[in-house]
Design an enzyme around this catalytic site. Sequence first.
Site, mmCIF file in Angstrom:
data_model
loop_
_atom_site.group_PDB
_atom_site.id
_atom_site.type_symbol
_atom_site.label_atom_id
_atom_site.label_comp_id
_atom_site.label_asym_id
_atom_site.label_seq_id
_atom_site.Cartn_x
_atom_site.Cartn_y
_atom_site.Cartn_z
ATOM 1 N N PHE A 135 63.047 42.711 -3.470
ATOM 2 C CA PHE A 135 61.651 42.971 -3.161
ATOM 3 C C PHE A 135 60.895 41.778 -3.197
ATOM 4 C CE2 PHE A 135 62.969 47.214 -4.792
ATOM 5 C CZ PHE A 135 62.656 47.947 -3.720
ATOM 6 N N LYS A 190 63.060 50.554 0.301
ATOM 7 C CA LYS A 190 62.757 49.472 0.909
ATOM 8 C C LYS A 190 61.739 49.588 2.004
ATOM 9 C CE LYS A 190 62.452 45.232 1.537
ATOM 10 N NZ LYS A 190 63.121 44.086 1.462
ATOM 11 N N ALA A 221 41.585 40.797 3.807
ATOM 12 C CA ALA A 221 41.394 41.089 5.215
ATOM 13 C C ALA A 221 41.461 39.583 5.712
ATOM 14 C CB ALA A 221 40.137 41.552 5.512
ATOM 15 N N CYS A 250 59.544 39.757 7.346
ATOM 16 C CA CYS A 250 59.844 41.169 6.984
ATOM 17 C C CYS A 250 59.074 42.255 7.337
ATOM 18 C CB CYS A 250 59.759 41.143 5.095
ATOM 19 S SG CYS A 250 61.133 40.234 4.501
ATOM 20 N N LYS A 272 59.055 43.087 11.167
ATOM 21 C CA LYS A 272 60.569 43.707 11.491
ATOM 22 C C LYS A 272 60.505 45.179 10.671
ATOM 23 C CE LYS A 272 64.140 42.398 9.027
ATOM 24 N NZ LYS A 272 65.506 42.448 8.454
HETATM 25 C C1 UDX Z 1 57.329 40.810 1.880
HETATM 26 C C2 UDX Z 1 57.238 41.945 0.756
HETATM 27 O O1 UDX Z 1 55.984 41.557 -0.236
HETATM 28 C C3 UDX Z 1 58.260 41.565 -0.126
HETATM 29 O O2 UDX Z 1 58.440 42.710 -1.240
HETATM 30 C C4 UDX Z 1 59.509 42.007 0.740
HETATM 31 O O3 UDX Z 1 60.720 42.074 -0.037
HETATM 32 C C5 UDX Z 1 59.555 40.809 1.860
HETATM 33 O O4 UDX Z 1 58.538 41.050 2.601
HETATM 34 P P1 UDX Z 1 56.765 38.263 2.269
HETATM 35 O O5 UDX Z 1 56.815 38.559 3.651
HETATM 36 O O6 UDX Z 1 57.585 37.202 1.851
HETATM 37 O O7 UDX Z 1 57.271 39.556 1.373
HETATM 38 O O8 UDX Z 1 55.303 37.983 1.933
HETATM 39 P P2 UDX Z 1 53.806 38.668 1.516
HETATM 40 O O9 UDX Z 1 53.461 38.214 0.288
HETATM 41 O O10 UDX Z 1 54.164 40.311 1.136
HETATM 42 O O11 UDX Z 1 52.822 38.620 2.857
HETATM 43 C C6 UDX Z 1 53.215 39.108 4.143
HETATM 44 C C7 UDX Z 1 52.325 39.005 5.027
HETATM 45 O O12 UDX Z 1 51.058 39.551 4.835
HETATM 46 C C8 UDX Z 1 51.581 37.554 5.271
HETATM 47 O O13 UDX Z 1 51.521 37.310 6.571
HETATM 48 C C9 UDX Z 1 50.331 37.490 4.423
HETATM 49 O O14 UDX Z 1 49.523 36.638 4.710
HETATM 50 C C10 UDX Z 1 49.752 38.725 4.670
HETATM 51 N N1 UDX Z 1 48.839 39.382 3.941
HETATM 52 C C11 UDX Z 1 49.212 39.705 2.579
HETATM 53 C C12 UDX Z 1 47.661 39.546 4.194
HETATM 54 O O15 UDX Z 1 47.178 39.570 5.462
HETATM 55 N N2 UDX Z 1 46.786 40.282 3.300
HETATM 56 C C13 UDX Z 1 47.097 40.832 2.093
HETATM 57 O O16 UDX Z 1 46.281 41.164 1.181
HETATM 58 C C14 UDX Z 1 48.413 40.547 1.762
#
Ligand code: UDX
Length: 432
Positions: free
Chosen positions: A155, A207, A255, A263, A266
């Site tokens: 995670f 997951k 937002a 991740c 996909k």
């Molecule tokens: C994610 C999951 O959080 C993690 O638990 C999993 O194992 C892998 O995928 P990650 O892809 O590294 O992690 O980034 P994350 O911080 O979750 O952000 C994903 C995307 O969402 C980013 O593009 C981020 O900018 C966007 N996001 C996140 C938003 O647009 N708004 C939010 O409030 C939070």
Amino acid sequence: MKSIRIAMIGSGYVGLTTGACFAEIGHQVVCVDNDEAKAAMLQEGKIPIYEPGLESIVHRNAAKGRLSFSTSIKEGVEKAQVVFITVPTPPQPDGSVDMSFIEKVAREIACSMTEYKIVVDKSTVPVKTGEKVAETIRRYAKARVEFDVVSNPEFLREGSAVEDLLHPDRIVIGVQSPRPVQMMKDIYAPIEAPIIVTDINSAELIKHAANSFLALKISYINAVSVICEASGANVEEVARGIGMDRRIGRHFLNAGIGFGGSCFPKDLSAFIKIAEQLGYDFAMLREVRKINQSQLERFVRKIEETLWVLREKRIGVLGLAFKPNTDDVRMSPAIELCRRLQARGATLRAHDPKAMEKAKRELKNVEFVEDMNAVAEGCDALVVATDWPEFKKLDLARARAAMTHPIMFDGRNLFDPKEMERMGWIYKSVGR
Ligand code: UDX
């Protein structure tokens, strides 16, 4: 504490960070990768990704002899009590997951086993993969060798992977028999976090269900941001107000221009496909994906509404990584935004604190600028595409003076609209 011998098969993002953290908490880890150049690089202490805290952990544990690198699965399996599969599960054009790396590694592990091994799948996989991995190992292993397959999903978030690994909210262990449970608990014993033991199918589903739910939260607030813009409300206030309900929570309610990365897009598509194959149309998640796609297009249209024609306009872009604290540009909304602006004829200058090297491989004809405060020079507009905290310290007076007209499109709501207007900016953000 028991020191356990562990092999990570696949030294990508997940394998390397997890392997390094396992070494850090006292285990004996070998990270295997079939890419010889990568293994050699790691052996020399060079880390192919930017991840805060990772480099020092790798160096410290390599120096102590607790972390080593190899190109041989056979060597990894022979040395280890527990073998983790951490190879990529890339998407296919129809959204389903390409399982060929997992299948190949399962065969190779099977061929190398001479005594009881615990084979743990940590890669993100469709439900029922554990059954297939077990079947494959049984087919290719020598006659009387015993083994257990475990599902132990990761995670970790990029940019805070080490923190997430050492201080997780929970550890999920999916098993088909009680035999491997104690060993799995021993691996995680130094980490303070609740452990939940489930069947393998449930662990695998946790997951995809978790990531899809988080994506849903983001699309929900992005949809609310559209209503906020249409009604004159402020999405930040709405997110604060709903987020204080503990059943909802404030996290993942920011937002912006939508989610990206290797991740969420996909896993969301994979989960929709998995549901479809199991006979359920997960229309809710299809909508989550659609909202995410339209959010970026809405932002581009917002830029067009103000600048009118983008041809021959010079736009400064702040941020290229898909999120802060990483150099990863895979499925980055910032990169896609650049492409759409270029397609409409705009000329781009861009800066990212860590991701410029990787962005150079993705984007053509962009002027990359080392100093974030120099990006605005000669630009018709500035665009914020990634929420790097340092952008909040942008020299706004200098940027203003360097521009034909001070216009900013803030795709991550980093600045205060009232303050920006007071300073003379035409400032447009998301849902405010
Ligand atoms: C994610 C999951 O959080 C993690 O638990 C999993 O194992 C892998 O995928 P990650 O892809 O590294 O992690 O980034 P994350 O911080 O979750 O952000 C994903 C995307 O969402 C980013 O593009 C981020 O900018 C966007 N996001 C996140 C938003 O647009 N708004 C939010 O409030 C939070």
